[in-house]
Design an enzyme around this catalytic site. Sequence first.
Site, mmCIF file in Angstrom:
data_model
loop_
_atom_site.group_PDB
_atom_site.id
_atom_site.type_symbol
_atom_site.label_atom_id
_atom_site.label_comp_id
_atom_site.label_asym_id
_atom_site.label_seq_id
_atom_site.Cartn_x
_atom_site.Cartn_y
_atom_site.Cartn_z
ATOM 1 N N ASN A 87 4.684 10.709 6.903
ATOM 2 C CA ASN A 87 4.028 10.202 5.702
ATOM 3 C C ASN A 87 2.524 10.373 5.907
ATOM 4 O OD1 ASN A 87 4.450 9.223 3.082
ATOM 5 N ND2 ASN A 87 3.844 7.170 3.711
ATOM 6 N N ASN A 117 1.557 4.308 6.534
ATOM 7 C CA ASN A 117 0.647 4.670 5.447
ATOM 8 C C ASN A 117 -0.811 4.641 5.870
ATOM 9 O OD1 ASN A 117 1.066 5.727 2.840
ATOM 10 N ND2 ASN A 117 2.567 4.118 2.442
ATOM 11 N N GLU A 123 -0.814 12.458 -2.947
ATOM 12 C CA GLU A 123 -1.198 11.710 -1.738
ATOM 13 C C GLU A 123 -2.278 12.464 -0.979
ATOM 14 O OE1 GLU A 123 -0.937 9.218 0.312
ATOM 15 O OE2 GLU A 123 0.644 7.935 -0.505
ATOM 16 N N ARG A 144 10.792 11.823 7.854
ATOM 17 C CA ARG A 144 9.707 12.764 7.573
ATOM 18 C C ARG A 144 8.395 12.058 7.873
ATOM 19 N NH1 ARG A 144 6.855 11.013 3.163
ATOM 20 N NH2 ARG A 144 7.934 10.229 1.323
ATOM 21 N N ASP A 154 -0.884 1.116 0.145
ATOM 22 C CA ASP A 154 -0.507 2.510 0.406
ATOM 23 C C ASP A 154 -1.650 3.202 1.162
ATOM 24 O OD1 ASP A 154 0.543 5.109 0.276
ATOM 25 O OD2 ASP A 154 1.455 4.807 -1.665
ATOM 26 N N GLU A 196 13.095 8.319 1.464
ATOM 27 C CA GLU A 196 13.456 7.285 0.495
ATOM 28 C C GLU A 196 14.575 7.762 -0.433
ATOM 29 O OE1 GLU A 196 9.405 7.236 -0.935
ATOM 30 O OE2 GLU A 196 9.243 5.115 -0.409
HETATM 31 O O1 GCO Z 1 3.278 8.182 -0.435
HETATM 32 C C1 GCO Z 1 3.763 7.351 0.312
HETATM 33 O O2 GCO Z 1 3.119 6.663 1.048
HETATM 34 C C2 GCO Z 1 5.241 7.265 0.272
HETATM 35 O O3 GCO Z 1 5.704 8.509 0.678
HETATM 36 C C3 GCO Z 1 5.683 6.989 -1.134
HETATM 37 O O4 GCO Z 1 7.018 7.191 -1.288
HETATM 38 C C4 GCO Z 1 5.245 5.688 -1.738
HETATM 39 O O5 GCO Z 1 3.864 5.578 -1.687
HETATM 40 C C5 GCO Z 1 5.920 4.461 -1.218
HETATM 41 O O6 GCO Z 1 7.223 4.390 -1.691
HETATM 42 C C6 GCO Z 1 5.237 3.176 -1.581
HETATM 43 O O7 GCO Z 1 5.261 2.312 -0.540
HETATM 44 ZN ZN ZN Z 2 1.022 6.748 1.121
#
Ligand code: GCO
Ligand code: ZN
Length: 299
Positions: free
Chosen positions: A103, A154, A18, A101, A204, A121
């Site tokens: 993201n 996201n 990521e 947490r 995402d 998750e």
């Molecule tokens: O990286 C992220 O954004 C989340 O932490 C991930 O777990 C996945 O991308 C998500 O499950 C998809 O929606």
């Molecule tokens: Zn992401």
Amino acid sequence: MSSIKIECVLPENCRCGESPVWEEASNSLLFVDIPARKVCRWNSLTKQVQRVTVDAPVSSVALRQSGGYVATIGTKFCALNWEDQSVVVLAAVDKDKKNNRFNDGKVDPSGRYFAGTMAEETAPAVLERHQGSLYSLFPDHHVKKYFDQVDISNGLDWSLDHKIFYYIDSLSYSVDAFDYDLQTGQISNRRSVYKLEKEEHIPDGMCIDAEGKLWVACYNGGRVIRLDPETGKRLQTVKLPVDKTTSCCFGGKDYSEMYVTCARDGLDSESLLRQPEAGGIFKITGLGVKGIAPYPYAG
Ligand SMILES: O=C(O)[C@H](O)[C@@H](O)[C@H](O)[C@H](O)CO
Ligand SMILES: [Zn+2]
């Protein structure tokens, strides 16, 4: 005419890659592997990668004006000194939500570090809903909370004139826009600019290009899509040889290349055999459009 080329430049086997960020000064790509608790830096010239392991899931990384990096680790905004691998906590959020947490996160054009939270998750996209919030860390280290009720916070980026903030809450299957006040860091007037189609799956990570169009990585969709936020139309689809594409950024010479991260977690053994490069770092060339430099955190 552009001929698009897609290659896996680093077979990193990320569980969940990521937050790709180009660092011009070192010709490197920074990225994280969230559950592996790693921040990585891949030098595009030497092809060497350096990794720093931290003590909690690390969900985003960004440049810092005063040197080193900032990162969201667990529920903390942190400073990361690359040389000695030390971490200093700048601020903490969601203290009452033990299962949360951070993201995705990104720095705004005036140096504030934006990042949102989510419940941890139990499997990809399986989590307690509405537990997340969106925050920003100002250069003086104070934190502003924008809203709560977020599922999976996201992709985020800002329009080229800095007047719009784009944001994705993945489980809304929508790319949203807000009016943005760069002076104060305030957002207002939320609306949707694009709803994902079924085969695009889950939106995402996201980045903007030098023409003001948005690029969204589609988790489970194995693609990045280019959107016109003004017309709400999809302009282009670029498919990758992996399903769990998580985020994208521009980098390389003049920001003419796109880098895409992806995940291995959630793929069964049969899928892994079909997509052995899952979890790698991909480079897309020949798109015919450039990106813009990332903004550094000003604090
Ligand atoms: O990286 C992220 O954004 C989340 O932490 C991930 O777990 C996945 O991308 C998500 O499950 C998809 O929606
Ligand atoms: Zn992401």
